[in-house]
Design a protein around this motif. Sequence first.
Motif, PDB file in Angstrom:
ATOM      1  N   HIS A  34       0.818  -1.224   0.000  1.00 54.01           N
ATOM      2  CA  HIS A  34       0.000   0.000   0.000  1.00 54.01           C
ATOM      3  C   HIS A  34       0.851   1.274   0.000  1.00 54.01           C
ATOM      4  CE1 HIS A  34      -3.857  -1.994   0.542  1.00 54.01           C
ATOM      5  NE2 HIS A  34      -3.371  -2.709   1.539  1.00 54.01           N
ATOM      6  N   ASP A  35       2.144   1.137  -0.260  1.00 50.70           N
ATOM      7  CA  ASP A  35       3.044   2.286  -0.234  1.00 50.70           C
ATOM      8  C   ASP A  35       2.551   3.391  -1.179  1.00 50.70           C
ATOM      9  OD1 ASP A  35       5.385   3.728   0.472  1.00 50.70           O
ATOM     10  OD2 ASP A  35       6.297   3.140  -1.432  1.00 50.70           O
ATOM     11  N   GLY A  36       2.432   4.597  -0.658  1.00 52.82           N
ATOM     12  CA  GLY A  36       1.968   5.734  -1.456  1.00 52.82           C
ATOM     13  C   GLY A  36       0.471   5.947  -1.402  1.00 52.82           C
ATOM     14  N   GLN A  37      -0.288   4.965  -0.915  1.00 58.01           N
ATOM     15  CA  GLN A  37      -1.739   5.102  -0.801  1.00 58.01           C
ATOM     16  C   GLN A  37      -2.096   5.783   0.515  1.00 58.01           C
ATOM     17  OE1 GLN A  37      -3.423   1.181  -1.267  1.00 58.01           O
ATOM     18  NE2 GLN A  37      -2.967   1.080  -3.443  1.00 58.01           N
ATOM     19  N   ARG A  38      -3.114   6.626   0.456  1.00 56.19           N
ATOM     20  CA  ARG A  38      -3.551   7.369   1.638  1.00 56.19           C
ATOM     21  C   ARG A  38      -5.045   7.171   1.858  1.00 56.19           C
ATOM     22  NH1 ARG A  38       0.476   9.562   4.952  1.00 56.19           N
ATOM     23  NH2 ARG A  38       2.342   9.608   3.633  1.00 56.19           N
ATOM     24  N   ARG A  39      -5.433   7.240   3.113  1.00 54.38           N
ATOM     25  CA  ARG A  39      -6.854   7.259   3.442  1.00 54.38           C
ATOM     26  C   ARG A  39      -7.372   8.684   3.276  1.00 54.38           C
ATOM     27  NH1 ARG A  39      -9.440   4.830   8.126  1.00 54.38           N
ATOM     28  NH2 ARG A  39     -10.730   3.787   6.563  1.00 54.38           N
ATOM     29  N   ARG A  40      -8.678   8.851   3.304  1.00 53.26           N
ATOM     30  CA  ARG A  40      -9.259  10.188   3.161  1.00 53.26           C
ATOM     31  C   ARG A  40      -8.785  11.131   4.259  1.00 53.26           C
ATOM     32  NH1 ARG A  40     -14.015  10.613   0.064  1.00 53.26           N
ATOM     33  NH2 ARG A  40     -13.694   9.360  -1.817  1.00 53.26           N
ATOM     34  N   SER A  41      -8.433  10.565   5.403  1.00 55.06           N
ATOM     35  CA  SER A  41      -7.959  11.378   6.524  1.00 55.06           C
ATOM     36  C   SER A  41      -6.556  11.912   6.298  1.00 55.06           C
ATOM     37  CB  SER A  41      -7.963  10.529   7.805  1.00 55.06           C
ATOM     38  OG  SER A  41      -7.068   9.437   7.670  1.00 55.06           O
ATOM     39  N   GLY A  42      -5.860  11.381   5.269  1.00 56.65           N
ATOM     40  CA  GLY A  42      -4.481  11.772   5.004  1.00 56.65           C
ATOM     41  C   GLY A  42      -3.462  10.813   5.594  1.00 56.65           C
ATOM     42  N   GLU A  43      -3.920   9.872   6.428  1.00 57.03           N
ATOM     43  CA  GLU A  43      -3.010   8.901   7.023  1.00 57.03           C
ATOM     44  C   GLU A  43      -2.572   7.869   5.984  1.00 57.03           C
ATOM     45  OE1 GLU A  43      -4.359   8.149  11.543  1.00 57.03           O
ATOM     46  OE2 GLU A  43      -5.915   7.738  10.065  1.00 57.03           O
ATOM     47  N   ALA A  44      -1.426   7.270   6.219  1.00 60.06           N
ATOM     48  CA  ALA A  44      -0.978   6.174   5.367  1.00 60.06           C
ATOM     49  C   ALA A  44      -2.017   5.064   5.397  1.00 60.06           C
ATOM     50  CB  ALA A  44       0.368   5.645   5.852  1.00 60.06           C
ATOM     51  N   TYR A  45      -2.262   4.437   4.251  1.00 61.66           N
ATOM     52  CA  TYR A  45      -3.354   3.465   4.164  1.00 61.66           C
ATOM     53  C   TYR A  45      -3.177   2.295   5.122  1.00 61.66           C
ATOM     54  CZ  TYR A  45      -7.213   0.823   2.324  1.00 61.66           C
ATOM     55  OH  TYR A  45      -8.408   0.153   2.213  1.00 61.66           O
ATOM     56  N   VAL A  46      -1.923   1.927   5.393  1.00 70.51           N
ATOM     57  CA  VAL A  46      -1.666   0.754   6.231  1.00 70.51           C
ATOM     58  C   VAL A  46      -2.205   0.927   7.651  1.00 70.51           C
ATOM     59  CG1 VAL A  46       0.613   1.396   7.139  1.00 70.51           C
ATOM     60  CG2 VAL A  46       0.089  -1.031   6.652  1.00 70.51           C
ATOM     61  N   THR A  47      -2.503   2.164   8.055  1.00 69.04           N
ATOM     62  CA  THR A  47      -3.082   2.352   9.382  1.00 69.04           C
ATOM     63  C   THR A  47      -4.445   1.679   9.494  1.00 69.04           C
ATOM     64  OG1 THR A  47      -4.070   4.486   8.729  1.00 69.04           O
ATOM     65  CG2 THR A  47      -1.879   4.549   9.740  1.00 69.04           C
ATOM     66  N   HIS A  48      -5.154   1.537   8.362  1.00 74.63           N
ATOM     67  CA  HIS A  48      -6.476   0.891   8.392  1.00 74.63           C
ATOM     68  C   HIS A  48      -6.374  -0.608   8.674  1.00 74.63           C
ATOM     69  CE1 HIS A  48     -10.453  -0.474   7.400  1.00 74.63           C
ATOM     70  NE2 HIS A  48     -10.022  -1.092   6.318  1.00 74.63           N
ATOM     71  N   PRO A  49      -5.618  -1.394   7.877  1.00 76.32           N
ATOM     72  CA  PRO A  49      -5.511  -2.820   8.221  1.00 76.32           C
ATOM     73  C   PRO A  49      -4.918  -3.061   9.609  1.00 76.32           C
ATOM     74  CG  PRO A  49      -4.001  -2.238   6.424  1.00 76.32           C
ATOM     75  CD  PRO A  49      -4.941  -1.093   6.608  1.00 76.32           C
ATOM     76  N   LEU A  50      -4.033  -2.184  10.050  1.00 70.60           N
ATOM     77  CA  LEU A  50      -3.481  -2.320  11.394  1.00 70.60           C
ATOM     78  C   LEU A  50      -4.582  -2.134  12.445  1.00 70.60           C
ATOM     79  CD1 LEU A  50      -1.061  -2.668  13.285  1.00 70.60           C
ATOM     80  CD2 LEU A  50      -0.610  -0.215  13.056  1.00 70.60           C
ATOM     81  N   ALA A  51      -5.467  -1.172  12.222  1.00 71.41           N
ATOM     82  CA  ALA A  51      -6.581  -0.941  13.148  1.00 71.41           C
ATOM     83  C   ALA A  51      -7.546  -2.123  13.138  1.00 71.41           C
ATOM     84  CB  ALA A  51      -7.313   0.349  12.778  1.00 71.41           C
ATOM     85  N   VAL A  52      -7.793  -2.688  11.955  1.00 70.74           N
ATOM     86  CA  VAL A  52      -8.666  -3.869  11.846  1.00 70.74           C
ATOM     87  C   VAL A  52      -8.073  -5.031  12.639  1.00 70.74           C
ATOM     88  CG1 VAL A  52      -9.669  -5.563  10.263  1.00 70.74           C
ATOM     89  CG2 VAL A  52      -9.603  -3.138   9.625  1.00 70.74           C
ATOM     90  N   ALA A  53      -6.778  -5.220  12.517  1.00 74.25           N
ATOM     91  CA  ALA A  53      -6.103  -6.286  13.277  1.00 74.25           C
ATOM     92  C   ALA A  53      -6.217  -6.042  14.778  1.00 74.25           C
ATOM     93  CB  ALA A  53      -4.642  -6.384  12.858  1.00 74.25           C
ATOM     94  N   ASN A  54      -6.147  -4.788  15.198  1.00 75.43           N
ATOM     95  CA  ASN A  54      -6.298  -4.473  16.621  1.00 75.43           C
ATOM     96  C   ASN A  54      -7.687  -4.836  17.133  1.00 75.43           C
ATOM     97  OD1 ASN A  54      -4.133  -2.913  18.331  1.00 75.43           O
ATOM     98  ND2 ASN A  54      -3.792  -2.304  16.201  1.00 75.43           N
ATOM     99  N   ILE A  55      -8.713  -4.613  16.307  1.00 76.58           N
ATOM    100  CA  ILE A  55     -10.082  -4.993  16.688  1.00 76.58           C
ATOM    101  C   ILE A  55     -10.169  -6.504  16.878  1.00 76.58           C
ATOM    102  CG2 ILE A  55     -12.477  -5.121  15.876  1.00 76.58           C
ATOM    103  CD1 ILE A  55     -11.977  -2.368  14.508  1.00 76.58           C
ATOM    104  N   LEU A  56      -9.557  -7.251  15.963  1.00 84.67           N
ATOM    105  CA  LEU A  56      -9.562  -8.711  16.077  1.00 84.67           C
ATOM    106  C   LEU A  56      -8.742  -9.184  17.265  1.00 84.67           C
ATOM    107  CD1 LEU A  56      -9.252  -9.717  12.321  1.00 84.67           C
ATOM    108  CD2 LEU A  56     -11.290  -9.777  13.746  1.00 84.67           C
ATOM    109  N   ALA A  57      -7.691  -8.443  17.596  1.00 89.14           N
ATOM    110  CA  ALA A  57      -6.885  -8.789  18.772  1.00 89.14           C
ATOM    111  C   ALA A  57      -7.719  -8.641  20.042  1.00 89.14           C
ATOM    112  CB  ALA A  57      -5.638  -7.911  18.842  1.00 89.14           C
ATOM    113  N   ASP A  58      -8.643  -7.670  20.063  1.00 91.04           N
ATOM    114  CA  ASP A  58      -9.550  -7.528  21.205  1.00 91.04           C
ATOM    115  C   ASP A  58     -10.375  -8.800  21.415  1.00 91.04           C
ATOM    116  OD1 ASP A  58      -8.701  -4.939  21.670  1.00 91.04           O
ATOM    117  OD2 ASP A  58     -10.334  -4.026  20.513  1.00 91.04           O
TER     118      ASP A  58
END
Length: 257
Positions: A34-58
Amino acid sequence: MPSIDALADRLSTYLGNDQVNLVRRAYFYAEQAHDGQRRRSGEAYVTHPLAVANILADMHMDHQSLMAAMLHDVIEDTGIAKEALQAQFGETVAELVDGVSKLTQMNFETKAEAQAENFQKMAMAMARDIRVILVKLADRLHNMRTLEVLSGEKRRRIAKETLEIYAPIANRLGMHAIRIEFEDLGFKAMHPMRSARIYQAVKRARGNRKEIVNKIEESLGHCLAIDGIQGEVSGRQKHLYGIYKKMRGKRRGVNEI
């Protein structure tokens, strides 16, 4: 913002080192894909799958589900083929990612069509591996938590889809906390003024009622202990969307609910 190191520390409490390292490897693969891809918030796109993984870790999900969470948008958004993921991470993880990608691609024109076709596809995915559904629900939950960066029309469309499709699926799977969050976030996006008013009304009333609920919990717990009955007592207040539905259904004001 969560980091892969922080997630790895959490995972080490219930997964082995080799499994945690596999999740790390999936994260770095996704970061590169996902290098170079951004979310609408401006964050690097990889922050999204990382957040999804955190939800599953819960939920204390297994390492393959967490790896699939890291990679769940790679096939759809980066052009990397399922076969490439299979070569890197094995058939099971590749199948999970492919299943989530197919669910993401579903589009529906009407509520009836959405429910019928969606539940059929969800059931088929569950028959093969229920983890596909869990990754998809975690994906949708993070998208709902970050909905404010989208335009009003798109925000309402996603919220409506969540209320009509994903919240009922979470309910069918017994995932109460996720259903509640889906409904409250969807309600806030669909009807921000109504949500805010009910929130303020509940906030004004919550203090005394919360104390009453706590006292009842303590009293019941004490009675169970005296009689030697093992059990857990819990109490809850209705969530905002639940209050709203009851207000509409019974045609009553929030104070009556």
